[in-house]
Design a protein around this motif. Structure first.
Motif, PDB file in Angstrom:
ATOM      1  N   ALA A  33      79.385  56.579  58.425  1.00 32.20           N
ATOM      2  CA  ALA A  33      79.598  57.463  58.756  1.00 32.20           C
ATOM      3  C   ALA A  33      79.347  58.131  59.870  1.00 32.20           C
ATOM      4  N   GLY A  34      78.408  59.200  59.263  1.00 28.32           N
ATOM      5  CA  GLY A  34      77.216  60.075  60.331  1.00 28.32           C
ATOM      6  C   GLY A  34      78.132  59.838  61.758  1.00 28.32           C
ATOM      7  N   TYR A  35      78.131  58.817  62.391  1.00 29.45           N
ATOM      8  CA  TYR A  35      78.458  58.130  63.481  1.00 29.45           C
ATOM      9  C   TYR A  35      80.043  58.949  63.286  1.00 29.45           C
ATOM     10  N   VAL A  40      69.297  44.619  48.927  1.00 28.73           N
ATOM     11  CA  VAL A  40      70.760  44.383  49.944  1.00 28.73           C
ATOM     12  C   VAL A  40      71.463  45.724  49.468  1.00 28.73           C
ATOM     13  N   TRP A  41      71.089  46.073  48.747  1.00 31.96           N
ATOM     14  CA  TRP A  41      72.174  47.539  48.127  1.00 31.96           C
ATOM     15  C   TRP A  41      71.609  48.993  48.565  1.00 31.96           C
ATOM     16  N   ILE A  42      70.328  48.809  48.597  1.00 34.19           N
ATOM     17  CA  ILE A  42      69.534  50.135  49.714  1.00 34.19           C
ATOM     18  C   ILE A  42      69.923  49.758  50.798  1.00 34.19           C
ATOM     19  N   ILE A  43      69.937  48.630  51.719  1.00 35.90           N
ATOM     20  CA  ILE A  43      70.396  49.091  52.860  1.00 35.90           C
ATOM     21  C   ILE A  43      72.003  48.782  53.380  1.00 35.90           C
ATOM     22  N   LEU A  44      72.654  47.944  52.797  1.00 37.57           N
ATOM     23  CA  LEU A  44      73.721  48.546  52.903  1.00 37.57           C
ATOM     24  C   LEU A  44      74.560  49.941  52.481  1.00 37.57           C
ATOM     25  N   ILE A  45      74.082  50.561  51.976  1.00 37.89           N
ATOM     26  CA  ILE A  45      74.176  51.961  51.233  1.00 37.89           C
ATOM     27  C   ILE A  45      73.363  52.908  53.318  1.00 37.89           C
ATOM     28  N   ALA A  46      72.734  52.661  53.322  1.00 39.16           N
ATOM     29  CA  ALA A  46      71.865  53.314  54.567  1.00 39.16           C
ATOM     30  C   ALA A  46      72.461  52.979  55.668  1.00 39.16           C
ATOM     31  N   VAL A  47      73.568  51.638  56.078  1.00 37.46           N
ATOM     32  CA  VAL A  47      74.314  51.251  57.230  1.00 37.46           C
ATOM     33  C   VAL A  47      75.613  52.056  56.944  1.00 37.46           C
ATOM     34  N   VAL A  48      76.021  51.570  55.680  1.00 38.74           N
ATOM     35  CA  VAL A  48      77.024  52.647  55.397  1.00 38.74           C
ATOM     36  C   VAL A  48      77.198  54.337  56.036  1.00 38.74           C
ATOM     37  N   PHE A  49      76.181  54.950  55.454  1.00 38.47           N
ATOM     38  CA  PHE A  49      75.996  56.266  55.698  1.00 38.47           C
ATOM     39  C   PHE A  49      75.355  56.298  57.028  1.00 38.47           C
ATOM     40  N   VAL A  50      75.224  56.086  57.517  1.00 37.34           N
ATOM     41  CA  VAL A  50      74.659  55.831  59.561  1.00 37.34           C
ATOM     42  C   VAL A  50      76.067  55.875  59.890  1.00 37.34           C
ATOM     43  N   ILE A 102      85.477  63.279  64.599  1.00 36.99           N
ATOM     44  CA  ILE A 102      85.680  65.037  63.464  1.00 36.99           C
ATOM     45  C   ILE A 102      85.710  65.866  63.969  1.00 36.99           C
ATOM     46  N   ALA A 103      83.657  65.481  64.304  1.00 35.86           N
ATOM     47  CA  ALA A 103      83.175  67.662  64.608  1.00 35.86           C
ATOM     48  C   ALA A 103      84.045  67.688  66.190  1.00 35.86           C
ATOM     49  N   LYS A 104      84.380  69.135  66.008  1.00 36.32           N
ATOM     50  CA  LYS A 104      84.128  69.846  67.515  1.00 36.32           C
ATOM     51  C   LYS A 104      83.131  69.749  68.019  1.00 36.32           C
ATOM     52  N   PRO A 105      82.810  70.006  69.212  1.00 31.56           N
ATOM     53  CA  PRO A 105      81.726  69.835  70.189  1.00 31.56           C
ATOM     54  C   PRO A 105      81.626  71.732  70.067  1.00 31.56           C
ATOM     55  N   VAL A 106      80.695  72.511  70.590  1.00 35.01           N
ATOM     56  CA  VAL A 106      80.373  74.028  70.815  1.00 35.01           C
ATOM     57  C   VAL A 106      79.528  74.034  71.837  1.00 35.01           C
ATOM     58  N   TYR A 107      80.607  74.847  72.392  1.00 31.13           N
ATOM     59  CA  TYR A 107      80.439  75.253  73.656  1.00 31.13           C
ATOM     60  C   TYR A 107      79.750  76.602  74.086  1.00 31.13           C
TER      61      TYR A 107
END
Length: 165
Positions: free
Chosen positions: A33-35, A21-31, A41-46
């Motif tokens: 956060a990355g999204y 359960v903790w492994i799945i929860l941590i993976a979901v949180v990182f996904v 936050i990240a600016k697009p680059v042209y």
């Protein structure tokens, strides 16, 4: 032998199952956060780029005038092409040279032009090379590439854009 491997891996599997359960929860949180980072936050680059060809001028030796330093003065076209191919690394280096960058900055009043944002590539078997400029704003990337290309063209007037920026 197989029984020993199974016995030694059994505690590991029990621990993994208990923490699943903790492994799945941590993976979901990182996904998530990355999204969020990529979306908000990240600016697009042209990148603006253009393909350039260096054209050779074929001039007979008897028609060469003194002081014409941009003319290839050799009636043997094969030698002219081969010389230009050998000069491609030098020609491409001129684009990224501090002289061209600083001249483009002063002529256009744009202090934001950066040497680090340029990338040049060339094919060693042709006289075509690619110049690209990367920026966070597409209009700035295009404008700065146009400014630097126009400045570069004063150094190598035989260069001609073959793909629009």
């Amino acid at each position: 032998m197989e029984n020993e491997v199974q016995k030694s891996s059994t505690p590991f599997l029990r621990i993994l199952k208990a923490r699943l359960v903790w492994i799945i929860l941590i993976a979901v949180v990182f996904v998530i956060a990355g999204y969020c980072y990529g979306k908000f936050i990240a600016k697009p680059v042209y990148t603006a780029s253009c393909d350039v060809i260096v054209k050779l001028r074929y001039v007979d030796d008897d028609k060469l005038t003194e002081g014409d330093d941009h003319t290839v003065a050799n009636s043997n076209k094969l030698n002219d092409f081969s010389l230009a191919q050998r000069m491609m690394p030098t020609i491409v280096d001129i684009v990224e040279s501090p002289n061209v960058i600083s001249l483009a900055k002063t002529q256009n009043g744009d202090d934001g032009i950066s040497r680090d944002s340029f990338n040049t590539t060339y094919d060693k078997d042709s006289l075509i090379f690619n110049i690209s400029y990367t920026d966070y704003d597409p209009e700035l990337a295009k404008g700065r590439l146009e400014d630097v290309f126009a400045t570069f063209k004063t150094y190598i007037p035989e260069s001609e854009e073959i793909k629009e920026i």
